[in-house]
Design a protein around this motif. Structure first.
Motif, PDB file in Angstrom:
ATOM      1  N   THR A 438       0.844  -1.190   0.000  1.00 32.86           N
ATOM      2  CA  THR A 438       0.000   0.000   0.000  1.00 32.86           C
ATOM      3  C   THR A 438       0.879   1.239   0.000  1.00 32.86           C
ATOM      4  O   THR A 438       2.058   1.177   0.349  1.00 32.86           O
ATOM      5  CB  THR A 438      -0.908   0.044   1.243  1.00 32.86           C
ATOM      6  OG1 THR A 438      -0.084   0.049   2.418  1.00 32.86           O
ATOM      7  CG2 THR A 438      -1.845  -1.151   1.289  1.00 32.86           C
ATOM      8  N   ASN A 439       0.284   2.366  -0.370  1.00 31.54           N
ATOM      9  CA  ASN A 439       0.978   3.641  -0.207  1.00 31.54           C
ATOM     10  C   ASN A 439       1.199   3.883   1.286  1.00 31.54           C
ATOM     11  O   ASN A 439       0.320   3.597   2.106  1.00 31.54           O
ATOM     12  CB  ASN A 439       0.161   4.781  -0.796  1.00 31.54           C
ATOM     13  CG  ASN A 439       0.003   4.658  -2.300  1.00 31.54           C
ATOM     14  OD1 ASN A 439       0.628   3.817  -2.933  1.00 31.54           O
ATOM     15  ND2 ASN A 439      -0.830   5.495  -2.881  1.00 31.54           N
ATOM     16  N   ILE A 440       2.350   4.455   1.649  1.00 33.88           N
ATOM     17  CA  ILE A 440       2.639   4.624   3.072  1.00 33.88           C
ATOM     18  C   ILE A 440       2.690   6.091   3.488  1.00 33.88           C
ATOM     19  O   ILE A 440       3.099   6.397   4.599  1.00 33.88           O
ATOM     20  CB  ILE A 440       3.940   3.897   3.466  1.00 33.88           C
ATOM     21  CG1 ILE A 440       5.155   4.475   2.715  1.00 33.88           C
ATOM     22  CG2 ILE A 440       3.814   2.415   3.219  1.00 33.88           C
ATOM     23  CD1 ILE A 440       6.474   3.859   3.183  1.00 33.88           C
ATOM     24  N   GLU A 441       2.280   7.004   2.596  1.00 38.63           N
ATOM     25  CA  GLU A 441       2.151   8.415   2.959  1.00 38.63           C
ATOM     26  C   GLU A 441       3.413   8.921   3.653  1.00 38.63           C
ATOM     27  O   GLU A 441       3.414   9.259   4.839  1.00 38.63           O
ATOM     28  CB  GLU A 441       0.932   8.628   3.858  1.00 38.63           C
ATOM     29  CG  GLU A 441      -0.378   8.237   3.197  1.00 38.63           C
ATOM     30  CD  GLU A 441      -1.570   8.442   4.116  1.00 38.63           C
ATOM     31  OE1 GLU A 441      -1.402   8.969   5.229  1.00 38.63           O
ATOM     32  OE2 GLU A 441      -2.678   8.071   3.710  1.00 38.63           O
ATOM     33  N   THR A 442       4.493   8.977   2.891  1.00 38.12           N
ATOM     34  CA  THR A 442       5.784   9.375   3.450  1.00 38.12           C
ATOM     35  C   THR A 442       5.960  10.882   3.532  1.00 38.12           C
ATOM     36  O   THR A 442       7.039  11.371   3.859  1.00 38.12           O
ATOM     37  CB  THR A 442       6.933   8.787   2.604  1.00 38.12           C
ATOM     38  OG1 THR A 442       6.824   9.280   1.254  1.00 38.12           O
ATOM     39  CG2 THR A 442       6.884   7.277   2.599  1.00 38.12           C
ATOM     40  N   GLY A 443       4.905  11.639   3.246  1.00 38.78           N
ATOM     41  CA  GLY A 443       5.037  13.099   3.213  1.00 38.78           C
ATOM     42  C   GLY A 443       5.232  13.736   4.569  1.00 38.78           C
ATOM     43  O   GLY A 443       5.740  14.852   4.672  1.00 38.78           O
ATOM     44  N   THR A 444       4.813  13.071   5.638  1.00 41.54           N
ATOM     45  CA  THR A 444       4.976  13.626   6.982  1.00 41.54           C
ATOM     46  C   THR A 444       5.543  12.567   7.905  1.00 41.54           C
ATOM     47  O   THR A 444       5.423  11.365   7.655  1.00 41.54           O
ATOM     48  CB  THR A 444       3.628  14.114   7.539  1.00 41.54           C
ATOM     49  OG1 THR A 444       2.719  13.006   7.601  1.00 41.54           O
ATOM     50  CG2 THR A 444       3.031  15.209   6.677  1.00 41.54           C
ATOM     51  N   GLY A 445       6.160  13.008   8.983  1.00 40.32           N
ATOM     52  CA  GLY A 445       6.731  12.083   9.940  1.00 40.32           C
ATOM     53  C   GLY A 445       8.076  11.551   9.490  1.00 40.32           C
ATOM     54  O   GLY A 445       8.656  11.965   8.483  1.00 40.32           O
ATOM     55  N   SER A 446       8.603  10.612  10.245  1.00 39.59           N
ATOM     56  CA  SER A 446       9.896  10.007   9.954  1.00 39.59           C
ATOM     57  C   SER A 446       9.699   8.711   9.188  1.00 39.59           C
ATOM     58  O   SER A 446       8.758   7.955   9.444  1.00 39.59           O
ATOM     59  CB  SER A 446      10.648   9.722  11.255  1.00 39.59           C
ATOM     60  OG  SER A 446      10.887  10.917  11.972  1.00 39.59           O
ATOM     61  N   VAL A 447      10.625   8.443   8.231  1.00 39.04           N
ATOM     62  CA  VAL A 447      10.595   7.220   7.436  1.00 39.04           C
ATOM     63  C   VAL A 447      11.812   6.394   7.866  1.00 39.04           C
ATOM     64  O   VAL A 447      12.951   6.760   7.571  1.00 39.04           O
ATOM     65  CB  VAL A 447      10.670   7.515   5.928  1.00 39.04           C
ATOM     66  CG1 VAL A 447      10.434   6.229   5.126  1.00 39.04           C
ATOM     67  CG2 VAL A 447       9.669   8.589   5.537  1.00 39.04           C
ATOM     68  N   LEU A 448      11.575   5.290   8.560  1.00 37.21           N
ATOM     69  CA  LEU A 448      12.671   4.495   9.135  1.00 37.21           C
ATOM     70  C   LEU A 448      12.672   3.097   8.530  1.00 37.21           C
ATOM     71  O   LEU A 448      11.625   2.441   8.461  1.00 37.21           O
ATOM     72  CB  LEU A 448      12.517   4.392  10.654  1.00 37.21           C
ATOM     73  CG  LEU A 448      12.407   5.719  11.421  1.00 37.21           C
ATOM     74  CD1 LEU A 448      12.128   5.442  12.898  1.00 37.21           C
ATOM     75  CD2 LEU A 448      13.663   6.554  11.254  1.00 37.21           C
ATOM     76  N   LEU A 449      13.877   2.654   8.094  1.00 35.71           N
ATOM     77  CA  LEU A 449      14.064   1.274   7.679  1.00 35.71           C
ATOM     78  C   LEU A 449      14.640   0.524   8.881  1.00 35.71           C
ATOM     79  O   LEU A 449      15.680   0.915   9.432  1.00 35.71           O
ATOM     80  CB  LEU A 449      15.027   1.193   6.498  1.00 35.71           C
ATOM     81  CG  LEU A 449      15.492  -0.218   6.096  1.00 35.71           C
ATOM     82  CD1 LEU A 449      14.322  -1.056   5.597  1.00 35.71           C
ATOM     83  CD2 LEU A 449      16.585  -0.141   5.045  1.00 35.71           C
ATOM     84  N   PRO A 498      15.731  12.053   5.444  1.00 36.26           N
ATOM     85  CA  PRO A 498      16.410  13.137   4.724  1.00 36.26           C
ATOM     86  C   PRO A 498      16.291  13.050   3.211  1.00 36.26           C
ATOM     87  O   PRO A 498      16.316  14.073   2.522  1.00 36.26           O
ATOM     88  CB  PRO A 498      17.870  12.988   5.171  1.00 36.26           C
ATOM     89  CG  PRO A 498      17.796  12.310   6.490  1.00 36.26           C
ATOM     90  CD  PRO A 498      16.648  11.361   6.373  1.00 36.26           C
ATOM     91  N   TYR A 499      16.135  11.818   2.685  1.00 36.70           N
ATOM     92  CA  TYR A 499      16.075  11.666   1.235  1.00 36.70           C
ATOM     93  C   TYR A 499      14.772  12.205   0.659  1.00 36.70           C
ATOM     94  O   TYR A 499      14.665  12.447  -0.541  1.00 36.70           O
ATOM     95  CB  TYR A 499      16.273  10.192   0.866  1.00 36.70           C
ATOM     96  CG  TYR A 499      17.554   9.649   1.449  1.00 36.70           C
ATOM     97  CD1 TYR A 499      18.784  10.057   0.955  1.00 36.70           C
ATOM     98  CD2 TYR A 499      17.529   8.791   2.545  1.00 36.70           C
ATOM     99  CE1 TYR A 499      19.968   9.603   1.521  1.00 36.70           C
ATOM    100  CE2 TYR A 499      18.703   8.326   3.110  1.00 36.70           C
ATOM    101  CZ  TYR A 499      19.919   8.743   2.591  1.00 36.70           C
ATOM    102  OH  TYR A 499      21.078   8.303   3.157  1.00 36.70           O
ATOM    103  N   ARG A 500      13.796  12.387   1.528  1.00 36.13           N
ATOM    104  CA  ARG A 500      12.509  12.926   1.081  1.00 36.13           C
ATOM    105  C   ARG A 500      12.659  14.347   0.535  1.00 36.13           C
ATOM    106  O   ARG A 500      11.838  14.808  -0.251  1.00 36.13           O
ATOM    107  CB  ARG A 500      11.528  12.902   2.265  1.00 36.13           C
ATOM    108  CG  ARG A 500      10.091  13.226   1.910  1.00 36.13           C
ATOM    109  CD  ARG A 500       9.194  12.958   3.108  1.00 36.13           C
ATOM    110  NE  ARG A 500       9.589  13.750   4.258  1.00 36.13           N
ATOM    111  CZ  ARG A 500       9.342  13.417   5.520  1.00 36.13           C
ATOM    112  NH1 ARG A 500       8.707  12.296   5.787  1.00 36.13           N
ATOM    113  NH2 ARG A 500       9.717  14.186   6.517  1.00 36.13           N
ATOM    114  N   GLU A 501      13.707  15.054   0.947  1.00 40.74           N
ATOM    115  CA  GLU A 501      13.903  16.431   0.519  1.00 40.74           C
ATOM    116  C   GLU A 501      14.573  16.527  -0.849  1.00 40.74           C
ATOM    117  O   GLU A 501      14.652  17.609  -1.429  1.00 40.74           O
ATOM    118  CB  GLU A 501      14.757  17.182   1.551  1.00 40.74           C
ATOM    119  CG  GLU A 501      14.214  17.117   2.971  1.00 40.74           C
ATOM    120  CD  GLU A 501      12.783  17.620   3.063  1.00 40.74           C
ATOM    121  OE1 GLU A 501      12.464  18.627   2.395  1.00 40.74           O
ATOM    122  OE2 GLU A 501      11.983  16.983   3.787  1.00 40.74           O
ATOM    123  N   ASN A 502      15.084  15.410  -1.371  1.00 42.09           N
ATOM    124  CA  ASN A 502      15.753  15.435  -2.672  1.00 42.09           C
ATOM    125  C   ASN A 502      14.743  15.495  -3.809  1.00 42.09           C
ATOM    126  O   ASN A 502      13.631  14.947  -3.713  1.00 42.09           O
ATOM    127  CB  ASN A 502      16.632  14.197  -2.847  1.00 42.09           C
ATOM    128  CG  ASN A 502      17.804  14.187  -1.881  1.00 42.09           C
ATOM    129  OD1 ASN A 502      18.352  15.240  -1.569  1.00 42.09           O
ATOM    130  ND2 ASN A 502      18.176  13.013  -1.399  1.00 42.09           N
TER     131      ASN A 502
END
Length: 739
Positions: A438-449, A498-502
């Protein structure tokens, strides 16, 4: 004269309609004959499902057509409220929050009629069903037909009564609009027919089984009986056929039947970080059909989205202030300490000069202190606390990933339970992960692997490439991803945020994956388990609701996103709701509190005294005051005192009904059946608040409407149907004022 007419006759081109009644949802190609349908169990159940197709659920926007709220959507030319407030509708252009339901209701009534006619010639043995099951189907159809006729009379008054399928040769010249009292008799007859079905688990029960959500049941029958007879005795609809005594008997019996079968007011107290009180908690908790927890809901409704559609502009993602509560509604909430109404009326037509009840304890300089707990659960006011929590996570979502079993110079074994064994065999070894479901809505919050690992070597140059869905050169984590040598399971966490800003970031949708580069050469042995993407967002406490001029949620009259009255809707709103998490509640079509109130109204009207006990059946007796006090006690409000006159009690009762059922769709119909629209709907007000040092100045503002006129007591019948019936009967069927 025998002609076909679309008014009632509907050729069935599609049998099935969408329904929440999941257990009855069956495929149908639309081409089978009725004979074929009623020859099989699936065909019968499928046709019954089509009878569920026009239930009209409560709609919050109906409150904006009453003195409960004034809509910010009025700023849009052509919106429903902009037209409503200036009385811009004619019989050809009329609309309501449910559109023009005349045709849809009659189409579905026709299906109920066909079902009830056809099912009589069907045997349970021929269908491979139990007799109790077949009689339950009949009961459901009777209940649905009763519900649809109730919806019709509430909106249109006298309507045609049709309980047999019309043939194509039907003579429409003899059709008439049947009095409400006759329609109500049919509703009650249908209810009696439904209750004659066996009270078996597979029959027509008081509750429903798992998987049968939104199915009709015996409790719904009681709610329909209660509401139908109350309306039949009310000033707008009564023709003398049903008395208030009749209404007291039927509403009382319906109430006692529900109480006998373990229906009760929700009284579960929430913790302080969930809701403010039991009333607040009830409306943000979805009902459960099996009634393991919620024993108040008789028939559920739709989930709502308050935070966005009726919310505050300081909430990210909000689109509209929507149905803004009026000052009149605010004025109705009593003082908790005294149990008295703070504002008893207005000395001017525009409601700008309130008559303050000094005995109540109300302080005009602190107007929101000490009120009925339902006030705090229903309305956001200036300085109202929004967040009830003390911190923590607003979002903590987990999206599991695995590894595919093939890659480059690598072997991967799925050990099971989310564990994988990896061995590298050459240069540039890598393996893709499985894809996101599913889409995980990475636009807000922290994205952690995150994952756990063991490794035979220190690996200093591992990488993860973002695949969307294929690997993209350069779009990778830095070279310093490290896996340390370890024989024990070690936690690994990599912050992808941080990669979300690229500019190249486009990762996080269904079908996307990561590519795991396990070092740069052969000889690495790594075990991986519990790999996931963890989306986390810290709780950031919101400021209180500031509705004063210039405040973060300040009043305005030209923007749909700002309140036009100085208040926002809180009922149904879970304080945790937002763009990433809609946890708002649900409107109910029927609930037990309404049954108490229906009985209370009929009881004081019939006996002339709020204290007179009425035998309500099942070994119970109750007075009108008892019924109202049961509701008040649930929220910690003082009992209404004994000894009130009928007129005094009526004022208190109508206020109680307004407060308890606010924003549930009842006020619209109540002011009509009581015939008080001119007093209630012509003017509504708000509160314009300005800062004054450390305090505030309060100024009432008034909005005049044209939506109080006599014609608006009833919906107009669609003009096209009026024209057809006039040509057949020679009679103008249109409701008063719509010609």
């Amino acid at each position: 004269m025998k002609k076909n007419i679309f008014l009632i006759v509907v050729l069935i081109t599609t049998i099935l309609t969408p329904s929440c009644n999941d257990i009855l949802e069956l495929e149908y190609d639309g081409r089978s004959s009725l004979d074929e349908l009623f020859a099989t169990r699936n065909g019968v159940r499928g046709y019954l499902n089509s009878c569920y197709g026009h239930r009209i659920y409560p709609n919050i926007n109906r409150s904006a057509l009453t003195d409960e709220s004034h809509s910010s959507e009025r700023v849009f030319q052509g919106s429903l409220t902009s037209l409503w407030y200036v009385d811009a509708f004619s019989s050809t252009s009329y609309s309501n929050v449910d559109g023009q339901p005349w045709t849809g209701l009659y189409q579905t009534i026709r299906k109920c009629n066909i079902f009830l006619q056809r099912i009589e010639s069907v045997s349970a043995d021929a269908l491979g069903s139990l007799e109790d099951e077949v009689t339950s189907w009949k009961a459901q159809a009777h209940t649905l037909r009763a519900l649809y006729y109730l919806d019709l009379i509430k909106r249109y008054g006298n309507v045609p009564l049709i309980i047999e399928p019309y043939e194509t040769t039907h003579d429409y010249g003899g059709d008439v609009r049947t009095p409400v009292s006759t329609i109500v008799k049919q509703i009650l007859d249908d209810c009696d027919a439904a209750m004659s079905a066996p009270e078996m688990t597979l029959g027509f029960s008081w509750t429903v089984r798992t998987g049968e959500n939104y199915i009709m049941n015996r409790a719904v029958v009681q709610a329909i009986r209660s509401q139908a007879i109350l309306y039949a005795a009310s000033p707008l609809y009564t023709d003398g056929a049903y008395s208030w005594s009749d209404a007291a008997g039927i509403t009382g019996n319906a109430l006692s039947n529900l109480l006998t079968h373990d229906y009760k007011l929700w009284d579960e107290a929430p913790t302080a970080d969930i809701a403010q009180n039991a009333y607040d908690f009830y409306f943000i908790t979805p009902h459960d059909e099996q009634r393991a927890r919620d024993k108040e809901t008789i028939y559920g409704g739709n989930r709502v989205n308050i935070w966005a559609n009726h919310g505050m502009p300081s909430t990210a993602g909000q689109t509209s202030a929507g149905a803004c509560p009026t000052q009149e509604l605010v004025d109705c909430y009593e003082m908790q300490a005294t149990g008295l109404i703070p504002i008893t009326g207005y000395s001017d037509a525009g409601h700008l000069q309130p008559i303050i009840n000094t005995a109540s304890g109300y302080d005009p300089e602190n107007p929101y202190e000490g009120r009925d707990p339902r006030f705090y659960a229903t309305i956001y006011f200036n300085e109202a606390v929004r967040d009830l929590g003390t911190g923590g996570l607003a979002r903590d979502d987990h999206y599991p990933l695995g590894l595919t079993l093939s890659g480059n110079n690598i072997s991967v074994t799925d050990v099971g339970d989310g564990e994988f064994h990896i061995e590298t065999s050459g240069g540039d070894p890598f393996v893709p992960t499985t894809t996101l479901g599913t889409n995980i809505e990475t636009g807000t919050g922290s994205v952690l692997l995150k994952f756990k690992y063991k490794s035979n070597n220190d690996i200093r140059n591992a990488q993860f490439f973002f695949m969307s869905p294929g690997a993209a050169g350069g779009q990778s984590t830095p070279e310093n991803v490290v896996l340390n040598k370890t024989d024990e399971w070690k936690e690994f966490e990599l912050d992808l945020t941080p990669y979300r800003e690229n500019s190249w970031w486009r990762w996080g949708e269904a079908g996307h994956a990561l590519r795991f580069d396990v070092g740069s050469g052969a000889g690495n042995i790594v075990d991986i388990k519990d790999m996931e993407i963890n989306m986390r967002a810290e709780m950031i406490p919101s400021d209180p609701c500031y509705t004063y001029v210039g405040g973060s949620d300040g009043i305005g009259v030209t923007d749909r996103r700002n309140t036009h009255t100085g208040y926002y809707l809180r009922k149904y709103n879970n304080w945790k709701s937002g763009r990433d998490n809609n946890a708002d509640g649900e409107l109910r079509m029927f609930r037990l509190a309404e049954m108490y109130l229906n009985f209370a109204e009929a009881a004081y009207q019939s006996t002339g005294s709020p204290d007179a006990a009425v035998n309500i059946g099942n070994g119970m007796s109750m007075s009108a005051r008892d019924a109202v006090n049961a509701i008040r006690r649930r929220v910690g409000m003082p009992d209404l005192p004994a000894g009130l006159s009928k007129d005094e009690f009526e004022i208190r009762y109508r206020n109680e009904r307004r407060v308890e059922l606010a924003y549930e769709g009842h006020r619209y119909f109540d002011v009509r059946r009581w015939r008080i629209m001119e007093n209630s709907e012509r003017y509504v007000t708000g509160m314009r608040i300005t800062q004054d040092g450390d305090g505030y100045n309060y100024e009432r503002i008034s909005f005049e409407r044209e939506s109080y006129k006599e014609k608006l007591y009833l919906y107009p019948i669609p003009q096209g149907e009026i024209n057809k019936m006039q040509s057949h009967t020679g009679t103008d069927w249109q409701n008063p004022g719509w010609n």
